[in-house]
Design an enzyme around this catalytic site. Structure first.
Site, PDB file in Angstrom:
ATOM      1  N   HIS A   1      84.834 178.087  -2.362  1.00 27.29           N
ATOM      2  CA  HIS A   1      85.733 179.110  -2.907  1.00 27.29           C
ATOM      3  C   HIS A   1      87.202 178.716  -2.758  1.00 27.29           C
ATOM      4  O   HIS A   1      88.046 179.175  -3.516  1.00 27.29           O
ATOM      5  CB  HIS A   1      85.416 180.470  -2.274  1.00 27.29           C
ATOM      6  CG  HIS A   1      84.129 181.038  -2.812  1.00 27.29           C
ATOM      7  ND1 HIS A   1      84.050 182.233  -3.464  1.00 27.29           N
ATOM      8  CD2 HIS A   1      82.873 180.525  -2.826  1.00 27.29           C
ATOM      9  CE1 HIS A   1      82.798 182.452  -3.848  1.00 27.29           C
ATOM     10  NE2 HIS A   1      82.063 181.425  -3.458  1.00 27.29           N
TER      11      HIS A   1
ATOM     12  N   ASP B   1      93.357 173.745  -0.912  1.00 28.16           N
ATOM     13  CA  ASP B   1      94.706 173.903  -0.344  1.00 28.16           C
ATOM     14  C   ASP B   1      94.824 175.148   0.517  1.00 28.16           C
ATOM     15  O   ASP B   1      95.930 175.645   0.744  1.00 28.16           O
ATOM     16  CB  ASP B   1      95.748 173.953  -1.477  1.00 28.16           C
ATOM     17  CG  ASP B   1      95.619 175.210  -2.320  1.00 28.16           C
ATOM     18  OD1 ASP B   1      94.590 175.920  -2.190  1.00 28.16           O
ATOM     19  OD2 ASP B   1      96.540 175.511  -3.094  1.00 28.16           O
TER      20      ASP B   1
ATOM     21  N   HIS C   1      72.582 176.963  -0.171  1.00 24.10           N
ATOM     22  CA  HIS C   1      71.871 178.252  -0.152  1.00 24.10           C
ATOM     23  C   HIS C   1      70.595 178.180   0.685  1.00 24.10           C
ATOM     24  O   HIS C   1      69.766 179.079   0.626  1.00 24.10           O
ATOM     25  CB  HIS C   1      71.570 178.710  -1.588  1.00 24.10           C
ATOM     26  CG  HIS C   1      72.807 179.078  -2.346  1.00 24.10           C
ATOM     27  ND1 HIS C   1      72.842 179.252  -3.704  1.00 24.10           N
ATOM     28  CD2 HIS C   1      74.092 179.299  -1.916  1.00 24.10           C
ATOM     29  CE1 HIS C   1      74.070 179.573  -4.084  1.00 24.10           C
ATOM     30  NE2 HIS C   1      74.848 179.593  -3.024  1.00 24.10           N
TER      31      HIS C   1
ATOM     32  N   ASP D   1      68.194 173.074   6.233  1.00 25.39           N
ATOM     33  CA  ASP D   1      67.160 172.088   5.882  1.00 25.39           C
ATOM     34  C   ASP D   1      67.004 172.005   4.365  1.00 25.39           C
ATOM     35  O   ASP D   1      67.701 172.689   3.620  1.00 25.39           O
ATOM     36  CB  ASP D   1      65.833 172.461   6.557  1.00 25.39           C
ATOM     37  CG  ASP D   1      65.353 173.854   6.136  1.00 25.39           C
ATOM     38  OD1 ASP D   1      65.931 174.437   5.201  1.00 25.39           O
ATOM     39  OD2 ASP D   1      64.406 174.353   6.757  1.00 25.39           O
TER      40      ASP D   1
HETATM   41  C1  HEM Z   1      76.121 176.465  -7.868  1.00 26.81           C
HETATM   42  C2  HEM Z   1      76.855 177.526  -8.006  1.00 26.81           C
HETATM   43  C3  HEM Z   1      76.908 178.615  -6.984  1.00 26.81           C
HETATM   44  C4  HEM Z   1      76.783 179.939  -7.210  1.00 26.81           C
HETATM   45  C5  HEM Z   1      76.567 180.607  -8.552  1.00 26.81           C
HETATM   46  C6  HEM Z   1      76.862 180.613  -5.938  1.00 26.81           C
HETATM   47  C7  HEM Z   1      76.802 181.974  -5.754  1.00 26.81           C
HETATM   48  C8  HEM Z   1      76.671 182.597  -4.551  1.00 26.81           C
HETATM   49  C9  HEM Z   1      76.498 184.012  -4.356  1.00 26.81           C
HETATM   50  C10 HEM Z   1      76.484 185.044  -5.481  1.00 26.81           C
HETATM   51  C11 HEM Z   1      76.339 184.248  -3.042  1.00 26.81           C
HETATM   52  C12 HEM Z   1      76.048 185.591  -2.361  1.00 26.81           C
HETATM   53  C13 HEM Z   1      77.294 186.365  -2.090  1.00 26.81           C
HETATM   54  C14 HEM Z   1      76.963 187.688  -1.470  1.00 26.81           C
HETATM   55  O1  HEM Z   1      76.538 188.579  -2.176  1.00 26.81           O
HETATM   56  O2  HEM Z   1      77.115 187.842  -0.244  1.00 26.81           O
HETATM   57  C15 HEM Z   1      76.403 182.975  -2.384  1.00 26.81           C
HETATM   58  C16 HEM Z   1      76.256 182.799  -1.031  1.00 26.81           C
HETATM   59  C17 HEM Z   1      76.475 181.587  -0.418  1.00 26.81           C
HETATM   60  N1  HEM Z   1      76.885 180.432  -1.019  1.00 26.81           N
HETATM   61 FE1  HEM Z   1      76.913 180.057  -2.982  1.00 26.81          FE
HETATM   62  N2  HEM Z   1      77.049 179.680  -4.968  1.00 26.81           N
HETATM   63  C18 HEM Z   1      77.093 178.448  -5.562  1.00 26.81           C
HETATM   64  C19 HEM Z   1      77.322 177.256  -4.923  1.00 26.81           C
HETATM   65  C20 HEM Z   1      77.576 177.148  -3.585  1.00 26.81           C
HETATM   66  C21 HEM Z   1      78.113 175.966  -2.940  1.00 26.81           C
HETATM   67  C22 HEM Z   1      78.521 174.692  -3.664  1.00 26.81           C
HETATM   68  C23 HEM Z   1      78.206 176.254  -1.624  1.00 26.81           C
HETATM   69  C24 HEM Z   1      78.725 175.406  -0.495  1.00 26.81           C
HETATM   70  C25 HEM Z   1      78.807 174.125  -0.552  1.00 26.81           C
HETATM   71  C26 HEM Z   1      77.694 177.598  -1.438  1.00 26.81           C
HETATM   72  C27 HEM Z   1      77.519 178.208  -0.231  1.00 26.81           C
HETATM   73  C28 HEM Z   1      77.036 179.482  -0.063  1.00 26.81           C
HETATM   74  C29 HEM Z   1      76.666 180.047   1.225  1.00 26.81           C
HETATM   75  C30 HEM Z   1      76.613 179.290   2.548  1.00 26.81           C
HETATM   76  C31 HEM Z   1      76.322 181.370   0.994  1.00 26.81           C
HETATM   77  C32 HEM Z   1      75.908 182.410   2.055  1.00 26.81           C
HETATM   78  C33 HEM Z   1      77.179 183.061   2.572  1.00 26.81           C
HETATM   79  C34 HEM Z   1      76.968 184.082   3.682  1.00 26.81           C
HETATM   80  O3  HEM Z   1      75.854 184.353   4.086  1.00 26.81           O
HETATM   81  O4  HEM Z   1      78.005 184.621   4.158  1.00 26.81           O
HETATM   82  N3  HEM Z   1      77.375 178.107  -2.647  1.00 26.81           N
HETATM   83  N4  HEM Z   1      76.635 181.992  -3.320  1.00 26.81           N
END
Ligand code: HEM
Length: 333
Positions: free
Chosen positions: A77, A85, A200, A260
């Site tokens: 993000h 940055d 994820h 994992d």
């Molecule tokens: C490929 C496109 C991606 C989409 C569409 C996406 C979308 C999302 C969404 C919608 C959530 C849930 C937010 C919520 O309701 O709490 C989420 C959680 C998360 N995303 Fe992604 N994401 C993407 C790629 C990534 C990438 C590249 C990373 C890190 C390198 C990442 C790391 C995470 C993590 C660790 C969570 C869990 C956060 C938490 O539990 O606080 N995501 N993502």
């Protein structure tokens, strides 16, 4: 000139034109280095930085490990909006934090604590963007992931605009073409997108991010046909039609707290939580990578570190651009 020298020359020329070079990490692995960043950037100005940040992050996560996935998510993000940055860390009425796409971000306190710890030993030297990059790697380590060398040398930006976040962050409703285009705009390949989606394997999501898949999906199907029916029932229990959006569901249905490769296994079982996750299995451009990463845990964790270095190098500000913020939540005055 021999073939090896010719190859080196070609690599060097490519590096000059793409801003990146390839080198070994001393562990027999090949890592790409990115223009303006280096692993030894603070070698003379703050040699303790990496260790001090790691201790602060580990100490905090030892007390409560819940924010660890949130810290990891901050890297995406931050980097997709204004480059890596620290713009996502800034407070303010229209800052990136206020965007809908950022409504569930977490982990800011960990960055504040790590920054405060490094300011104590080297005031005004280490940028918030670099503190974030180190803290992300350390959070992944805490969740059972593999070590990677973090490159540093970023400066902090002074702009943070919610509208930019809405424009550049990927949506969980994206299909594969949108995902590939979204990552390509930031210089990342389809394979890197699949590898980074493996994040994820940890963390959780709120009902509004996937509930469209569970009820009145489209004219033909009530439920998204690519969800395993038993998993869909479970999700409906967690998120009834009149859901409470404070409910969170694990991203990885089987090993939610472990870093994992099981995320890719769950995709093969039709247990991907978002449309954007599950779609990776059903598209020729990404399914091969999903299947290959599902097979080998070691391959995923190693490739994840490499892909994180690429993510953390997007549109970085170096040299005289930007500043070293004193506090990660506000620009210097
Ligand atoms: C490929 C496109 C991606 C989409 C569409 C996406 C979308 C999302 C969404 C919608 C959530 C849930 C937010 C919520 O309701 O709490 C989420 C959680 C998360 N995303 Fe992604 N994401 C993407 C790629 C990534 C990438 C590249 C990373 C890190 C390198 C990442 C790391 C995470 C993590 C660790 C969570 C869990 C956060 C938490 O539990 O606080 N995501 N993502």
């Amino acid at each position: 000139m021999g073939p090896l020298q010719l190859r080196c020359l070609v690599l060097l020329v490519i590096a000059v034109f793409t801003g990146s070079v390839v080198h070994g990490d001393g562990l027999g692995r090949t890592l790409t280095s990115y223009s303006g960043l280096s692993e030894s950037y603070y070698q003379y100005t703050c040699p303790q930085a990496e260790a001090v940040i790691q201790k602060a992050v580990f100490d905090e996560l030892d007390k409560d490990d819940e924010p660890a996935p949130g810290v990891l998510r901050l890297q995406l993000h931050d980097c997709f909006v204004e480059g890596c940055d620290g713009s996502v860390l800034l407070d303010g009425p229209y800052s990136e934090k206020t965007a809908d796409a950022n409504s569930a971000l977490d982990g800011f306190e960990i960055i504040d604590i790590a920054k405060a710890a490094v300011e104590k030993v080297c005031p005004g030297v280490v940028s918030c963007a670099d503190v974030l990059a180190y803290a992300v790697r350390d959070s992944v380590l805490k969740m059972g992931g593999e070590y990677w060398e973090v490159e540093v040398g970023r400066k902090d930006g002074i702009r943070s605009d919610a509208a930019q976040a809405e424009l550049y962050l990927p949506s969980p409703h994206f299909g594969v073409t949108q995902l590939i285009d979204n990552f390509a705009k930031k210089g990342l390949s389809a394979e890197q997108m699949v590898i980074l989606s493996g994040a994820h394997t940890v963390g959780s999501a709120h009902c509004d991010k996937f509930v469209n898949r569970l009820y009145n999906y489209n004219e033909e199907y009530y439920t998204d046909p690519t969800i395993d029916p038993v998993y869909a029932d479970y999700l409906r229990q967690q998120c009834p039609q009149t859901y409470d959006n404070s409910t969170e569901v694990d991203n990885d249905a089987v090993t939610p707290e472990l870093f994992d490769s099981n995320y890719y296994v769950t995709l093969q079982q039709n247990k991907g939580l978002f449309s954007s996750d599950q779609a990776l299995l059903y598209d020729d451009r990404t399914s091969h990578a999903v299947k290959s990463l599902a097979k080998e845990h070691g391959k995923f964790t190693k490739k994840f570190g490499e892909a994180m270095r690429a993510l953390a190098a997007i549109e970085v500000k170096t040299g005289n651009e930007g500043e070293i913020r004193k506090c990660c939540r506000e620009v210097n005055h």
